[in-house]
Design a protein around this motif. Structure first.
Motif, mmCIF file in Angstrom:
data_model
loop_
_atom_site.group_PDB
_atom_site.id
_atom_site.type_symbol
_atom_site.label_atom_id
_atom_site.label_comp_id
_atom_site.label_asym_id
_atom_site.label_seq_id
_atom_site.Cartn_x
_atom_site.Cartn_y
_atom_site.Cartn_z
ATOM 1 N N TYR A 196 32.210 -13.564 16.840
ATOM 2 C CA TYR A 196 33.583 -13.312 16.370
ATOM 3 C C TYR A 196 33.565 -12.701 14.974
ATOM 4 N N VAL A 197 32.798 -13.305 14.068
ATOM 5 C CA VAL A 197 32.734 -12.798 12.693
ATOM 6 C C VAL A 197 32.081 -11.414 12.650
ATOM 7 N N THR A 198 31.081 -11.197 13.496
ATOM 8 C CA THR A 198 30.307 -9.949 13.451
ATOM 9 C C THR A 198 31.043 -8.787 14.087
ATOM 10 N N TRP A 199 31.681 -9.012 15.221
ATOM 11 C CA TRP A 199 32.233 -7.903 15.993
ATOM 12 C C TRP A 199 33.748 -7.940 16.209
ATOM 13 N N VAL A 200 34.338 -9.108 16.204
ATOM 14 C CA VAL A 200 35.729 -9.220 16.641
ATOM 15 C C VAL A 200 36.696 -9.216 15.466
ATOM 16 N N ALA A 201 36.455 -10.068 14.464
ATOM 17 C CA ALA A 201 37.385 -10.189 13.350
ATOM 18 C C ALA A 201 37.575 -8.851 12.644
ATOM 19 N N MET A 240 29.331 -22.583 20.764
ATOM 20 C CA MET A 240 30.381 -22.265 19.802
ATOM 21 C C MET A 240 29.812 -21.619 18.542
ATOM 22 N N LEU A 241 28.608 -21.994 18.144
ATOM 23 C CA LEU A 241 27.962 -21.305 17.023
ATOM 24 C C LEU A 241 27.742 -19.830 17.359
ATOM 25 N N VAL A 242 27.291 -19.558 18.571
ATOM 26 C CA VAL A 242 27.099 -18.169 19.009
ATOM 27 C C VAL A 242 28.435 -17.442 19.053
ATOM 28 N N PHE A 265 33.837 -23.600 15.397
ATOM 29 C CA PHE A 265 34.269 -22.213 15.196
ATOM 30 C C PHE A 265 34.971 -22.065 13.846
ATOM 31 N N VAL A 266 35.882 -22.981 13.552
ATOM 32 C CA VAL A 266 36.606 -22.930 12.280
ATOM 33 C C VAL A 266 35.634 -23.018 11.112
ATOM 34 N N GLY A 267 34.656 -23.927 11.221
ATOM 35 C CA GLY A 267 33.676 -24.068 10.163
ATOM 36 C C GLY A 267 32.816 -22.841 9.992
ATOM 37 N N TYR A 268 32.457 -22.191 11.108
ATOM 38 C CA TYR A 268 31.624 -20.988 11.011
ATOM 39 C C TYR A 268 32.384 -19.841 10.364
ATOM 40 N N VAL A 269 33.630 -19.647 10.794
ATOM 41 C CA VAL A 269 34.430 -18.550 10.239
ATOM 42 C C VAL A 269 34.666 -18.742 8.743
ATOM 43 N N THR A 270 34.834 -19.989 8.320
ATOM 44 C CA THR A 270 35.153 -20.240 6.913
ATOM 45 C C THR A 270 33.923 -20.458 6.039
#
Length: 399
Positions: free
Chosen positions: A112-117, A105-107, A285-290
């Motif tokens: 997600y943050v790097t390429w998707v969002a 999930m960290l990956v 995932f939520v923690g990584y994005v935020t």
């Protein structure tokens, strides 16, 4: 020739601590399909094949864990690790079981943050996934409710919790009122007094806040590592009835504070459903994005801390605690209130998703097909298939 069943050894094998960790790390890497599949895997390997404990003890242990907060499969690993090598063994077993999902999930969060969002070419596919995930959540609400809402009073508690959550009543009032009301339901005057106090408290909070929308009443609070830890801890302490019950509390403390949008939040739930991990790993995932890596680790630590603590600290006393009839009714009332809170969260997520849909009929079609599939078909492959199908349909309809 008869077999002497008494000679069959029922005890864990002698394992070194590294071997124990690696054994549960392997279980974690194969933990696809949600808690039912994960518990079945542990039962087959450690009860049927290796005979760590007998079937009766396993069933009693599972019954105890199902009335406590936290992911049952993870808590089961902690307990079995303790049976094998004491509290250090329980800690290593729990860490081994959760580690593969945490790393993956960290990956996923980084990707997600790097390429998707913010990638407009993927926006339609992600929206399709989010609509499909709504169907999965609705099915979970019905399934949880079927097991928890066993009589009319519990149904009333769940329905009232649904309505009052949508009106902005804080969740802790609903949990306390639901649990206490059901615990003293044999004394109607006391139950009515509890409801009156809860109603008065909710009204006072509503008037003081000046708004009925509690989800958005705390926007503007800055993201901190400690705040994310507390958000995860709240979810970990209140996951009565399964992993889906963590969703409303984590959403309130993250989406409600403007740290992450509902779309990305649903994307995290979708990813958790296809990874080998307890579903609550969506908080990583939520923690990584935020909040990046530190935020991801903080919210994950908060989420899993109660699961470790209940098992490691209260191991010898858990069965005695849940045998108390009054406590059992209290937990049943709380669980019924949780069903209503999850249902309200589904309504809120569906509304927020609907605002972003450009083709309503297409979205309804994705939702209907996904709901029909998840309602009628079981299997570890169902959630990944729905996520993939939702992505393709969303790309075709919304791009």
């Amino acid at each position: 020739m008869t077999t002497n069943t008494a000679s069959i050894t029922i005890a864990p094998p002698t394992l070194s601590l590294p071997a124990l960790f690696l054994k549960f790390l392997r279980f974690g890497a194969l933990a696809f399909g949600g808690p039912v599949a994960q518990i079945a895997m542990l039962r087959q390997a450690l009860v049927e094949d290796e005979r760590w404990i007998d079937k009766g003890r396993f069933n009693r242990l599972l019954a105890v864990l199902q009335v406590l907060p936290g992911p049952e499969a993870h808590e089961l690993c902690v307990h079995l690790g303790m049976i094998a090598r004491g509290r250090i063994g329980g800690l290593l077993a729990g860490l081994g079981f959760m580690l593969p999902g945490l790393v993956l999930m960290l990956v996923a969060g980084w990707a997600y943050v790097t390429w998707v969002a913010g990638n407009l070419t993927l926006a339609g596919a992600l929206l399709g996934v989010q609509v499909a995930v709504l169907a999965i959540i609705l099915r979970a609400v019905v399934r949880i409710g079927h097991h928890i809402v066993e009589n009319a009073l519990l149904g009333v508690i769940a329905a009232a919790s649904l309505v009052l959550t949508l009106l902005g009543v804080p969740f802790w009032i609903l949990l306390a009122a639901g649990g206490l009301t059901y615990a003293v339901s044999h004394r109607p005057l006391v139950a009515c007094a509890i409801l009156a106090v809860a109603l008065a408290l909710a009204t006072a909070i509503h008037l003081l806040s000046g708004s009925g929308d509690s989800l958005h009443a705390v926007q503007g609070i800055p993201v901190t590592t400690f705040a994310l830890f507390v958000a995860g801890l709240k979810g970990g302490l209140l996951t009565f009835g399964g992993a889906y019950t963590a969703i409303p509390y984590v959403r309130s403390d993250t989406v409600g504070r403007g740290w992450i949008g509902d779309g990305a939040f649903l994307d995290g739930i979708a990813l958790a459903g296809v990874l080998p991990a307890p579903l609550v790993i969506f908080v990583t995932f939520v923690g990584y994005v935020t909040g990046g890596v530190s935020g991801a680790l903080a919210i994950t630590a908060g989420m899993f801390l109660p699961a470790f603590a209940f098992s490691l600290v209260l191991f010898e006393r858990l069965e005695a605690i849940v045998e108390n009839p009054a406590l059992h009714r209290l937990l049943e009332g709380i669980a019924a209130a949780v069903v209503g809170i999850i249902a309200a969260t589904f309504v809120q997520l569906a509304y927020a998703t609907g605002l972003r849909v450009t083709a309503p009929l297409g979205a309804l079609a994705i939702f209907a097909v996904a709901l029909a599939v998840v309602w009628r078909i079981k299997g570890a492959w169902v959630t990944p298939a729905l996520v993939a199908g939702g992505a393709f349909a969303g790309w075709a309809l919304f791009t």
